[in-house]
Write an enzyme that holds these catalytic residues in place. Structure first.
Site, PDB file in Angstrom:
ATOM      1  N   HIS A 101       0.847  -1.198   0.000  1.00  0.00           N
ATOM      2  CA  HIS A 101       0.000   0.000   0.000  1.00  0.00           C
ATOM      3  C   HIS A 101       0.879   1.244   0.000  1.00  0.00           C
ATOM      4  CE1 HIS A 101       0.717  -1.244   4.180  1.00  0.00           C
ATOM      5  NE2 HIS A 101       0.754   0.048   4.462  1.00  0.00           N
ATOM      6  N   HIS A 103       0.928   5.272   1.189  1.00  0.00           N
ATOM      7  CA  HIS A 103       0.297   6.305   2.002  1.00  0.00           C
ATOM      8  C   HIS A 103       0.417   7.638   1.262  1.00  0.00           C
ATOM      9  CE1 HIS A 103       0.379   4.164   5.998  1.00  0.00           C
ATOM     10  NE2 HIS A 103       1.339   3.482   5.405  1.00  0.00           N
TER      11      HIS A 103
HETATM   12  P1  5GP Z   1       1.879   0.472   7.358  1.00  0.00           P
HETATM   13  O1  5GP Z   1       2.339   0.720   8.770  1.00  0.00           O
HETATM   14  O2  5GP Z   1       1.774  -1.016   7.074  1.00  0.00           O
HETATM   15  O3  5GP Z   1       2.670   1.210   6.315  1.00  0.00           O
HETATM   16  O4  5GP Z   1       0.441   1.109   7.271  1.00  0.00           O
HETATM   17  C1  5GP Z   1      -0.725   0.450   7.614  1.00  0.00           C
HETATM   18  C2  5GP Z   1      -1.798   1.510   7.750  1.00  0.00           C
HETATM   19  O5  5GP Z   1      -3.057   0.883   7.684  1.00  0.00           O
HETATM   20  C3  5GP Z   1      -1.758   2.271   9.081  1.00  0.00           C
HETATM   21  O6  5GP Z   1      -1.563   3.663   8.817  1.00  0.00           O
HETATM   22  C4  5GP Z   1      -3.102   1.969   9.720  1.00  0.00           C
HETATM   23  O7  5GP Z   1      -3.653   3.073  10.390  1.00  0.00           O
HETATM   24  C5  5GP Z   1      -3.954   1.547   8.526  1.00  0.00           C
HETATM   25  N1  5GP Z   1      -4.994   0.581   8.858  1.00  0.00           N
HETATM   26  C6  5GP Z   1      -4.828  -0.561   9.582  1.00  0.00           C
HETATM   27  N2  5GP Z   1      -5.993  -1.229   9.674  1.00  0.00           N
HETATM   28  C7  5GP Z   1      -6.906  -0.482   8.997  1.00  0.00           C
HETATM   29  C8  5GP Z   1      -8.313  -0.660   8.742  1.00  0.00           C
HETATM   30  O8  5GP Z   1      -8.953  -1.625   9.149  1.00  0.00           O
HETATM   31  N3  5GP Z   1      -8.909   0.294   7.978  1.00  0.00           N
HETATM   32  C9  5GP Z   1      -8.230   1.393   7.501  1.00  0.00           C
HETATM   33  N4  5GP Z   1      -8.925   2.271   6.798  1.00  0.00           N
HETATM   34  N5  5GP Z   1      -6.916   1.579   7.723  1.00  0.00           N
HETATM   35  C10 5GP Z   1      -6.270   0.659   8.465  1.00  0.00           C
END
Ligand code: 5GP
Ligand code: ZN
Length: 138
Positions: A101, A103
């Site tokens: 993903h 951001h």
């Molecule tokens: P990472 O740390 O893997 O780069 O980012 C994961 C992101 O996913 C985090 O910013 C977290 O807030 C978001 N996230 C985790 N679970 C959910 C969810 O169930 N729904 C949404 N909309 N975002 C989520």
């Protein structure tokens, strides 16, 4: 391909609800549940890829192409002054959801977003050697 028990496979394919900004055949764009700033959203492919090391060039190209469109739409609709695009790969790099993903984090004067590193010092000889090695592997 979808992966069983992957949160973002389920969100991307609509099995778990999200506040969706945009959807097409390949992607879903939705707001992060714990936003770093107003408009913080995630661009997620509907197919499962663990991370950047797992994704193919065509899917990667589509994702970045969509990121340019979403960024411009956020800029048009919000009073943002800048934007960080963050994409974490691996636990050590801060990845917590192991489905690729991106951001998109709008930036505003006085916000509390923290994306950064401590600048190091370059060893030019070592970098030249490394540039050749990595370049040859591309
Ligand atoms: P990472 O740390 O893997 O780069 O980012 C994961 C992101 O996913 C985090 O910013 C977290 O807030 C978001 N996230 C985790 N679970 C959910 C969810 O169930 N729904 C949404 N909309 N975002 C989520
Ligand atoms: Zn997945």
């Amino acid at each position: 391909m979808k992966k069983d028990d992957c949160l973002f496979c389920k969100i991307a394919n609509g099995e778990i609800p999200s506040i969706t900004i945009y959807e097409d055949e390949f992607h879903r764009v939705f707001f992060d549940i714990n936003p770093a700033s107003k408009g913080h959203c995630l661009i997620v492919p509907k197919d499962h890829y663990d991370d950047i090391f797992d994704i193919d060039e065509a899917a990667g190209g589509r994702l970045f192409s969509l990121a340019t469109r979403v960024s411009k739409a956020l800029k048009k609709e919000l009073d943002l002054e800048g934007m960080n695009i963050v994409q974490n790969n691996g636990t050590i790099a801060g990845q917590t959801v192991f489905h690729f993903h991106m951001h998109l984090i709008p930036r505003y004067q006085g916000d509390t977003v923290n994306v950064g590193w401590k600048p190091g010092e370059a060893d030019m000889d070592a970098l030249s050697e490394l540039a050749k090695k990595v370049g040859d592997s591309i």
